[in-house]
Design a protein around this motif. Structure first.
Motif, PDB file in Angstrom:
ATOM      1  N   ASP A  51      30.315  37.964  25.980  1.00 20.93           N
ATOM      2  CA  ASP A  51      30.880  38.568  24.765  1.00 20.93           C
ATOM      3  C   ASP A  51      31.627  37.476  24.013  1.00 20.93           C
ATOM      4  O   ASP A  51      32.740  37.098  24.375  1.00 20.93           O
ATOM      5  N   VAL A  52      31.016  36.954  22.943  1.00 15.35           N
ATOM      6  CA  VAL A  52      31.590  35.796  22.251  1.00 15.35           C
ATOM      7  C   VAL A  52      31.477  35.972  20.743  1.00 15.35           C
ATOM      8  O   VAL A  52      30.658  36.731  20.240  1.00 15.35           O
ATOM      9  N   SER A  53      32.323  35.215  20.032  1.00 17.56           N
ATOM     10  CA  SER A  53      32.295  35.201  18.579  1.00 17.56           C
ATOM     11  C   SER A  53      32.877  33.888  18.085  1.00 17.56           C
ATOM     12  O   SER A  53      33.778  33.321  18.711  1.00 17.56           O
ATOM     13  N   SER A  54      32.340  33.399  16.977  1.00 16.61           N
ATOM     14  CA  SER A  54      32.829  32.168  16.333  1.00 16.61           C
ATOM     15  C   SER A  54      32.786  30.971  17.273  1.00 16.61           C
ATOM     16  O   SER A  54      33.716  30.170  17.324  1.00 16.61           O
ATOM     17  N   VAL A  55      31.697  30.866  18.031  1.00 16.90           N
ATOM     18  CA  VAL A  55      31.554  29.780  18.988  1.00 16.90           C
ATOM     19  C   VAL A  55      30.080  29.467  19.169  1.00 16.90           C
ATOM     20  O   VAL A  55      29.221  30.339  18.983  1.00 16.90           O
ATOM     21  N   SER A  56      29.771  28.224  19.515  1.00 18.65           N
ATOM     22  CA  SER A  56      28.406  27.827  19.825  1.00 18.65           C
ATOM     23  C   SER A  56      28.221  27.906  21.339  1.00 18.65           C
ATOM     24  O   SER A  56      28.841  27.151  22.084  1.00 18.65           O
ATOM     25  N   THR A  57      27.369  28.829  21.792  1.00 16.28           N
ATOM     26  CA  THR A  57      27.236  29.138  23.215  1.00 16.28           C
ATOM     27  C   THR A  57      25.860  28.767  23.732  1.00 16.28           C
ATOM     28  O   THR A  57      24.845  29.093  23.111  1.00 16.28           O
ATOM     29  N   THR A  58      25.832  28.115  24.892  1.00 16.40           N
ATOM     30  CA  THR A  58      24.584  27.808  25.572  1.00 16.40           C
ATOM     31  C   THR A  58      24.661  28.322  26.999  1.00 16.40           C
ATOM     32  O   THR A  58      25.611  28.019  27.731  1.00 16.40           O
ATOM     33  N   GLN A  75      40.086  29.174  20.914  1.00 13.37           N
ATOM     34  CA  GLN A  75      40.206  30.563  21.346  1.00 13.37           C
ATOM     35  C   GLN A  75      40.476  30.622  22.857  1.00 13.37           C
ATOM     36  O   GLN A  75      40.674  29.595  23.499  1.00 13.37           O
ATOM     37  N   THR A  76      40.468  31.815  23.408  1.00 11.43           N
ATOM     38  CA  THR A  76      40.792  32.002  24.816  1.00 11.43           C
ATOM     39  C   THR A  76      39.537  32.359  25.614  1.00 11.43           C
ATOM     40  O   THR A  76      38.847  33.331  25.292  1.00 11.43           O
ATOM     41  N   LEU A  77      39.255  31.582  26.639  1.00  6.85           N
ATOM     42  CA  LEU A  77      38.143  31.852  27.547  1.00  6.85           C
ATOM     43  C   LEU A  77      38.623  32.718  28.697  1.00  6.85           C
ATOM     44  O   LEU A  77      39.656  32.442  29.310  1.00  6.85           O
ATOM     45  N   SER A  89      33.983  35.895  28.254  1.00  4.40           N
ATOM     46  CA  SER A  89      34.332  36.223  26.878  1.00  4.40           C
ATOM     47  C   SER A  89      35.173  35.115  26.268  1.00  4.40           C
ATOM     48  O   SER A  89      35.914  34.416  26.966  1.00  4.40           O
ATOM     49  N   VAL A  90      35.026  34.963  24.965  1.00  3.19           N
ATOM     50  CA  VAL A  90      35.870  34.054  24.189  1.00  3.19           C
ATOM     51  C   VAL A  90      36.459  34.867  23.050  1.00  3.19           C
ATOM     52  O   VAL A  90      35.729  35.401  22.215  1.00  3.19           O
ATOM     53  N   LYS A  91      37.786  34.980  23.050  1.00  2.00           N
ATOM     54  CA  LYS A  91      38.472  35.793  22.054  1.00  2.00           C
ATOM     55  C   LYS A  91      39.549  34.985  21.352  1.00  2.00           C
ATOM     56  O   LYS A  91      40.055  33.999  21.881  1.00  2.00           O
ATOM     57  N   SER A  92      39.931  35.449  20.177  1.00  2.00           N
ATOM     58  CA  SER A  92      40.979  34.775  19.416  1.00  2.00           C
ATOM     59  C   SER A  92      42.313  34.901  20.125  1.00  2.00           C
ATOM     60  O   SER A  92      42.590  35.893  20.810  1.00  2.00           O
ATOM     61  N   GLY A 126      29.254  38.173  18.172  1.00  2.00           N
ATOM     62  CA  GLY A 126      29.816  38.616  16.902  1.00  2.00           C
ATOM     63  C   GLY A 126      29.410  37.703  15.773  1.00  2.00           C
ATOM     64  O   GLY A 126      28.990  38.137  14.710  1.00  2.00           O
ATOM     65  N   SER A 127      29.548  36.393  16.000  1.00  3.58           N
ATOM     66  CA  SER A 127      29.113  35.375  15.050  1.00  3.58           C
ATOM     67  C   SER A 127      28.981  34.066  15.806  1.00  3.58           C
ATOM     68  O   SER A 127      29.355  33.972  16.978  1.00  3.58           O
ATOM     69  N   GLY A 128      28.464  33.039  15.136  1.00  3.91           N
ATOM     70  CA  GLY A 128      28.271  31.756  15.803  1.00  3.91           C
ATOM     71  C   GLY A 128      26.829  31.559  16.214  1.00  3.91           C
ATOM     72  O   GLY A 128      25.905  32.124  15.614  1.00  3.91           O
TER      73      GLY A 128
END
Length: 291
Positions: A51-58, A75-77, A89-92, A126-128
């Motif tokens: 569950d991530v947003s505003s990040v580049s995830t691989t 953000q917070t992992l 998850s990565v959240k603000s 969410g985005s990214g």
């Protein structure tokens, strides 16, 4: 002037509420939350959730026995083990207006998972950007069920064998290259969805946007509903299908020569080859081209 003052007070209050909620979450994160970015993947693990947003995830399958997440950003992992689910998850951090609307390529998350993990995966972007790939087409990543939800941004998937694939595209761009599945379900609200080297049954609902689907083999049924938008269906030359198309407004066309062809303003029917597999198309508005 009073209205401006009230608005500033409301914004300040919201900031305090969200910031305090975030603090409580940190202090109360003893329910399986792991601060070192790692989690055990055991026989009891049924779901890996991202569950991530505003990040580049691989997401990287490799020779390992656990899950490891490495994050570089503001953000917070969180890596959480709860029951049969491991969640990354990565959240603000607190309440930050700018994190809602901005995305930086410098904010990167890498998730390393066991290459022999073969159960379920849930991905919420969410985005990214997000990327998931098996080693190669000859050595794909094999999973049971995959559920994908993209609000906006970009996703790429390559070299996968999945029993059930479910994807909801709010907006953005999704590219899938080499996916074999028993059943694939796609819901495209807007944006672009490009699928190449696909094998399996498929159901697609296109509200708006563009769907491009290229199939290596036609081995099961195809059902596509288009409210608005454009669909290109690229089939192998030897495909055996029976076409049933309903048209309210828009167009359905086929570059394949059809036997038993019936064509009028609101429908198209016909067969190619033995007619073994059903292709059911419904267009309220928009266009579908079979080629």
């Amino acid at each position: 002037m009073k209205r401006i003052l009230v608005l500033l007070l409301v914004i300040t209050g919201l900031y305090i509420v969200f910031n305090q909620a975030h603090r409580f979450e940190i202090f109360g994160a003893s329910n399986g939350s792991n601060s070192n970015g790692q989690a055990a993947i055991t026989n009891a693990t049924e779901v890996i959730k991202v569950d991530v947003s505003s990040v580049s995830t691989t997401i990287i399958p490799e020779d390992r026995s656990n899950l490891k997440a490495v994050y570089n950003g503001k953000q917070t992992l969180k890596v959480t083990e709860m029951g049969d689910t491991v969640e990354v998850s990565v959240k603000s951090k607190g309440f930050n207006w700018f994190n809602w609307f901005t995305f930086s390529e410098k904010s990167q998350l890498k998730i390393y998972i066991p290459k022999d993990y073969d159960r379920n995966m849930v991905i919420d972007l969410g985005s990214g950007n997000l990327h998931l790939s098996g080693q190669s087409k000859e050595k794909p990543l094999k999973l049971d069920e995959v559920t994908v939800d993209i609000g906006s941004g970009n996703m790429t998937f390559r070299n996968l064998i999945v029993n059930q694939w479910k994807q909801d595209v709010g907006s953005g761009n999704v590219e899938i290259d080499s996916l074999k599945t028993e059943t694939g379900t796609f819901d495209l609200s807007s944006g672009n969805l490009e699928i190449r080297h696909y094998t399996g049954a498929i159901e697609a609902d296109v509200s708006s946007g563009r769907l491009t689907l290229q199939m290596d083999q036609l081995e099961n049924s195809v059902k596509i509903d288009v409210s608005s938008g454009n669909v290109g269906l690229d089939l192998p030359d030897n495909a055996d299908f029976t076409l049933n198309g309903d048209i309210s407004s828009g167009n359905i066309s086929s570059d394949f020569p059809l036997t038993e062809k019936e064509l009028n303003k609101h429908s198209i029917q016909g067969k190619h080859g033995s007619g073994k597999y059903d292709i059911d198309l419904d267009v309220s508005s928009g266009n579908i081209r079979i080629h």
